[in-house]
Scaffold this motif. Structure first.
Motif, PDB file in Angstrom:
ATOM      1  N   UNK A 107      86.475  -0.517  -2.427  1.00 17.88           N
ATOM      2  CA  UNK A 107      87.259  -0.722  -1.212  1.00 17.88           C
ATOM      3  C   UNK A 107      87.685  -2.172  -1.094  1.00 17.88           C
ATOM      4  N   UNK A 108      88.611  -2.401  -0.193  1.00 20.47           N
ATOM      5  CA  UNK A 108      89.032  -3.758   0.154  1.00 20.47           C
ATOM      6  C   UNK A 108      89.445  -3.756   1.623  1.00 20.47           C
ATOM      7  N   UNK A 109      89.082  -4.812   2.341  1.00 22.12           N
ATOM      8  CA  UNK A 109      89.359  -4.900   3.778  1.00 22.12           C
ATOM      9  C   UNK A 109      89.807  -6.309   4.125  1.00 22.12           C
ATOM     10  N   UNK A 110      90.545  -6.411   5.212  1.00 19.39           N
ATOM     11  CA  UNK A 110      90.863  -7.732   5.737  1.00 19.39           C
ATOM     12  C   UNK A 110      89.611  -8.364   6.332  1.00 19.39           C
ATOM     13  N   UNK A 111      89.439  -9.646   6.069  1.00 24.58           N
ATOM     14  CA  UNK A 111      88.358 -10.395   6.679  1.00 24.58           C
ATOM     15  C   UNK A 111      88.864 -11.312   7.764  1.00 24.58           C
ATOM     16  N   UNK A 112      90.152 -11.253   8.026  1.00 26.34           N
ATOM     17  CA  UNK A 112      90.787 -12.107   9.016  1.00 26.34           C
ATOM     18  C   UNK A 112      92.279 -12.134   8.757  1.00 26.34           C
ATOM     19  N   UNK A 113      92.970 -13.078   9.382  1.00 28.47           N
ATOM     20  CA  UNK A 113      94.424 -13.117   9.244  1.00 28.47           C
ATOM     21  C   UNK A 113      94.854 -13.629   7.877  1.00 28.47           C
ATOM     22  N   UNK A 114      93.989 -14.380   7.190  1.00 22.59           N
ATOM     23  CA  UNK A 114      94.376 -14.911   5.876  1.00 22.59           C
ATOM     24  C   UNK A 114      93.309 -14.679   4.803  1.00 22.59           C
ATOM     25  N   UNK A 115      92.414 -13.721   5.021  1.00 21.65           N
ATOM     26  CA  UNK A 115      91.356 -13.475   4.040  1.00 21.65           C
ATOM     27  C   UNK A 115      91.117 -11.982   3.857  1.00 21.65           C
ATOM     28  N   UNK A 116      90.544 -11.637   2.695  1.00 22.45           N
ATOM     29  CA  UNK A 116      90.233 -10.253   2.349  1.00 22.45           C
ATOM     30  C   UNK A 116      88.884 -10.225   1.642  1.00 22.45           C
ATOM     31  N   UNK A 117      88.268  -9.047   1.650  1.00 24.05           N
ATOM     32  CA  UNK A 117      87.027  -8.832   0.896  1.00 24.05           C
ATOM     33  C   UNK A 117      87.224  -7.597   0.023  1.00 24.05           C
ATOM     34  N   UNK A 118      86.905  -7.734  -1.259  1.00 17.69           N
ATOM     35  CA  UNK A 118      87.006  -6.626  -2.209  1.00 17.69           C
ATOM     36  C   UNK A 118      85.598  -6.269  -2.653  1.00 17.69           C
ATOM     37  N   UNK A 119      85.246  -4.983  -2.537  1.00 15.27           N
ATOM     38  CA  UNK A 119      83.881  -4.535  -2.849  1.00 15.27           C
ATOM     39  C   UNK A 119      83.933  -3.586  -4.039  1.00 15.27           C
ATOM     40  N   UNK A 161      94.055 -20.186   1.614  1.00 14.22           N
ATOM     41  CA  UNK A 161      93.914 -21.355   2.475  1.00 14.22           C
ATOM     42  C   UNK A 161      95.217 -22.111   2.656  1.00 14.22           C
ATOM     43  N   UNK A 162      96.223 -21.831   1.823  1.00  5.35           N
ATOM     44  CA  UNK A 162      97.482 -22.589   1.904  1.00  5.35           C
ATOM     45  C   UNK A 162      98.379 -22.094   3.021  1.00  5.35           C
ATOM     46  N   UNK A 163      98.062 -20.931   3.595  1.00  9.79           N
ATOM     47  CA  UNK A 163      98.883 -20.401   4.684  1.00  9.79           C
ATOM     48  C   UNK A 163      97.964 -19.962   5.824  1.00  9.79           C
ATOM     49  N   UNK A 164      98.513 -19.894   7.008  1.00 10.29           N
ATOM     50  CA  UNK A 164      97.712 -19.515   8.174  1.00 10.29           C
ATOM     51  C   UNK A 164      97.533 -18.012   8.284  1.00 10.29           C
ATOM     52  N   UNK A 165      98.545 -17.246   7.860  1.00 14.35           N
ATOM     53  CA  UNK A 165      98.494 -15.789   7.995  1.00 14.35           C
ATOM     54  C   UNK A 165      99.138 -15.146   6.772  1.00 14.35           C
ATOM     55  N   UNK A 166      98.455 -14.151   6.203  1.00 21.39           N
ATOM     56  CA  UNK A 166      99.032 -13.348   5.127  1.00 21.39           C
ATOM     57  C   UNK A 166      99.778 -12.183   5.758  1.00 21.39           C
ATOM     58  N   UNK A 167     101.017 -11.973   5.326  1.00 18.77           N
ATOM     59  CA  UNK A 167     101.865 -10.920   5.889  1.00 18.77           C
ATOM     60  C   UNK A 167     102.136 -11.179   7.378  1.00 18.77           C
ATOM     61  N   UNK A 168     102.629 -12.373   7.724  1.00 16.94           N
ATOM     62  CA  UNK A 168     102.789 -12.738   9.145  1.00 16.94           C
ATOM     63  C   UNK A 168     103.800 -11.879   9.884  1.00 16.94           C
ATOM     64  N   UNK A 169     104.801 -11.371   9.200  1.00 14.43           N
ATOM     65  CA  UNK A 169     105.816 -10.540   9.845  1.00 14.43           C
ATOM     66  C   UNK A 169     105.426  -9.072   9.879  1.00 14.43           C
ATOM     67  N   UNK A 206     105.279  -6.978   7.534  1.00 18.75           N
ATOM     68  CA  UNK A 206     106.260  -6.203   6.768  1.00 18.75           C
ATOM     69  C   UNK A 206     105.633  -5.453   5.602  1.00 18.75           C
ATOM     70  N   UNK A 207     104.318  -5.572   5.439  1.00 20.90           N
ATOM     71  CA  UNK A 207     103.628  -4.815   4.397  1.00 20.90           C
ATOM     72  C   UNK A 207     103.504  -5.566   3.091  1.00 20.90           C
ATOM     73  N   UNK A 208     102.592  -5.097   2.248  1.00 23.49           N
ATOM     74  CA  UNK A 208     102.406  -5.713   0.940  1.00 23.49           C
ATOM     75  C   UNK A 208     101.206  -5.132   0.227  1.00 23.49           C
ATOM     76  N   UNK A 209     100.942  -5.633  -0.966  1.00 24.43           N
ATOM     77  CA  UNK A 209      99.846  -5.161  -1.797  1.00 24.43           C
ATOM     78  C   UNK A 209      98.959  -6.331  -2.207  1.00 24.43           C
ATOM     79  N   UNK A 264     104.025  -2.803   9.674  1.00 20.09           N
ATOM     80  CA  UNK A 264     103.556  -2.657  11.063  1.00 20.09           C
ATOM     81  C   UNK A 264     102.198  -1.944  11.163  1.00 20.09           C
ATOM     82  N   UNK A 265     101.373  -2.038  10.128  1.00 19.27           N
ATOM     83  CA  UNK A 265     100.077  -1.354  10.147  1.00 19.27           C
ATOM     84  C   UNK A 265      98.909  -2.264  10.519  1.00 19.27           C
ATOM     85  N   UNK A 266      99.138  -3.563  10.595  1.00 21.69           N
ATOM     86  CA  UNK A 266      98.048  -4.514  10.855  1.00 21.69           C
ATOM     87  C   UNK A 266      98.048  -4.927  12.318  1.00 21.69           C
TER      88      UNK A 266
END
Length: 507
Positions: free
Chosen positions: A123-135, A191-199, A201-204, A230-232
């Motif tokens: 699995x993988x989950x968001x850990x915040x606005x700019x982080x993720x955790x992959x298990x 760490x170089x950006x404040x938010x991943x996928x700020x708009x 608009x989706x991504x992988x 628009x899923x986050x």
């Protein structure tokens, strides 16, 4: 009479000719095979005795043929990040055994193929606005003897946006308990950006897992998470309100579990932790039909969720990969619970009568984690103060009333965490968190451990006693009626909550 005798042989001759005619093709094949055998038998004495073919001759022939093919290099393909062409790496020719200057024979070992997977994603989950955790899992020998590394890449669905990448930080949570596979939690913080996928608009999210093997440095690019447009809900990661006050993350359930013991455990803790609690159980083969029927009423009430994890059995990890399972649970519910508890289904959390679970947890809010002291109970010695007949009708934690008081250096502890402060977790505590850990909560909260009682599908009472202090198998025990005194309240709570549908549950 003479004419009749002459007619009979003529009829037999015609019959014989007819049979031979009908089977002429088969007779030809038989005669041809017989002729070939006779020819071989005739020529066999004239063949020289030195002529023979053996397995070594065949190997020699094959080696002569294969020597025409160059074998001094082996090429493996390394998968590169999206947008880059894969580059090829070469491995030196097989190293031969050699004798060192001191006379020692240096043996060589050359690996071919793959004995275990580079990475098994769960699995993988968001850990915040700019982080993720992959298990997931990875080959344990690879991490012991190699230098595997991970890189995380975010690829937007919008083609006008550029992909971004960062180095992943791997956390090995099982501290050497792993078997063929070890649990890996990869933290991806951009760490170089404040938010991943700020708009929104989706991504992988792509995990690039590199083996770090000196012989075969291969990189596998693994899509681990997809976010639709628009899923986050970004407000979730800054909110101070949680869906649950307390959430239970259970380890892998396996074996032939007792439906009655599971019934007692869930009823006790549903009452103990209150309405704003939830229980997540992981079925590794232990939630059989009768056990599921015990859980069904609580599932229908929304108090219990069961995850079927039986497919992980083909990846040989420690205790049915329980380290991976609890880390998945941690990150899956990280922003839905204020506190997450980690303990087993043969253990019962308890607070003293003048305290409540709410008051205890409020007193520990300054800590990210606290550990819980164990009260070891016998799983076969029962108190018979009510008489044998009534004793057998009581619940397990009511009649198993003898506590082991043997002095030991230490006993295993269980724990609870504030999940937003934890990066990865273990079975008995977390070593990857920010904040403080409290280890002296025994005056506030403890747990009673009925070791092995959950896996016994029979009456647990093997021996009945009526004393307050006994010695059994050279171990001292004292009568402890703490849990026994709560039994009636738990049974009443069960009836009021789900009715009498579980009254006929068997051991």
């Amino acid at each position: 009479m003479v004419k009749e005798k002459e007619q009979i042989p003529n009829k037999e001759k015609k019959l014989l000719v007819g049979v031979i005619w009908n089977f002429s093709a088969e007779l030809k094949l038989i005669l041809m095979a017989f002729l070939v055998l006779c020819t071989l038998a005739t020529l066999l004495p004239f063949i020289p005795s030195s002529f023979s073919l053996s397995a070594s001759d065949f190997r020699f022939c094959i080696s002569r043929f294969s020597s025409a093919v160059p074998v001094n290099t082996t090429t493996t393909t390394t998968t590169k990040p999206v947008g880059e062409l894969p580059e090829k790496t070469t491995k030196p020719a097989t190293e031969l055994d050699r004798v060192l200057d001191n006379g020692v024979i240096k043996r060589s070992f050359t690996a071919y193929g793959s004995a275990a997977y580079n990475f098994v994603s769960m699995s993988a989950y968001r850990g915040g606005v700019n982080s993720f955790a992959v298990i997931g899992l990875s080959s344990k020998p690879l991490h012991v003897y190699g230098h595997p590394s991970y890189r995380c890449e975010w690829v937007p669905l919008d083609p006008t946006q550029d992909p971004i990448s960062t180095d992943g930080v791997k956390i090995l949570t099982d501290w050497g308990y792993g078997r063929i596979y070890t649990t890996v939690v990869v933290n991806c913080t951009f760490q170089t950006i404040s938010t991943v996928n700020p708009e929104n608009s989706g991504g992988n999210l792509i995990l690039h897992a590199t083996t770090g093997d000196p012989d075969r440095n291969v990189t596998d690019s693994i899509p681990v998470l997809t976010e639709s447009p628009n899923s986050v809900d970004f407000e979730l990661y800054n909110s101070t309100k949680q869906k649950y006050d307390y959430l239970y993350c259970g380890s892998s359930l396996y074996g032939n579990l007792s439906p009655q013991r599971v019934r007692e455990w869930i009823a006790y803790h549903a009452r103990f932790l209150g309405e704003k609690s939830h229980f997540v159980l992981h079925d590794a083969g232990g939630v059989q039909e009768e056990v599921f029927e015990v859980l069904r009423p609580w599932i229908e009430l929304g108090r219990v969720t069961v995850h079927d994890i039986r497919d992980q059995e083909r990846f040989d990890g420690y205790y049915h990969n329980q380290f991976m399972v609890v880390n998945d649970c941690l990150h899956r519910y990280r922003f839905e619970a204020k506190w997450i508890f980690f303990f087993d289904v043969d253990e019962f959390i308890y607070v003293p009568p003048k305290k409540t679970i709410s008051s205890v947890m409020e007193s520990l809010e300054e800590y990210s984690q606290f550990t819980i002291e164990q009260m070891p109970m016998s799983s076969q010695l029962c108190f018979s103060g009510d008489g044998p007949a009534r004793t057998y009708r009581k619940w397990g934690f009511e009649k198993l009333a003898y506590r082991d008081v043997k002095k030991v250096a230490r006993r295993d502890r269980k724990y609870a965490v504030q999940p937003r402060n934890v990066y990865a977790t273990g079975v008995h505590m977390s070593q990857n968190l920010q904040g403080k850990t409290y280890h002296k909560a025994e005056g506030k909260i403890r747990y009673f451990h009925y070791h092995g009682s959950i896996s016994q599908r029979r009456e647990p009472c093997r021996h009945l006693f009526n004393g307050t202090r006994i010695v059994f198998d050279n171990s001292p025990y004292v009568l402890d009626t703490t849990m026994r005194d709560i039994g009636l309240a738990v049974k009443t709570f069960e009836i009021r909550t789900i009715g009498d549908r579980l009254l006929r549950t068997r051991q």
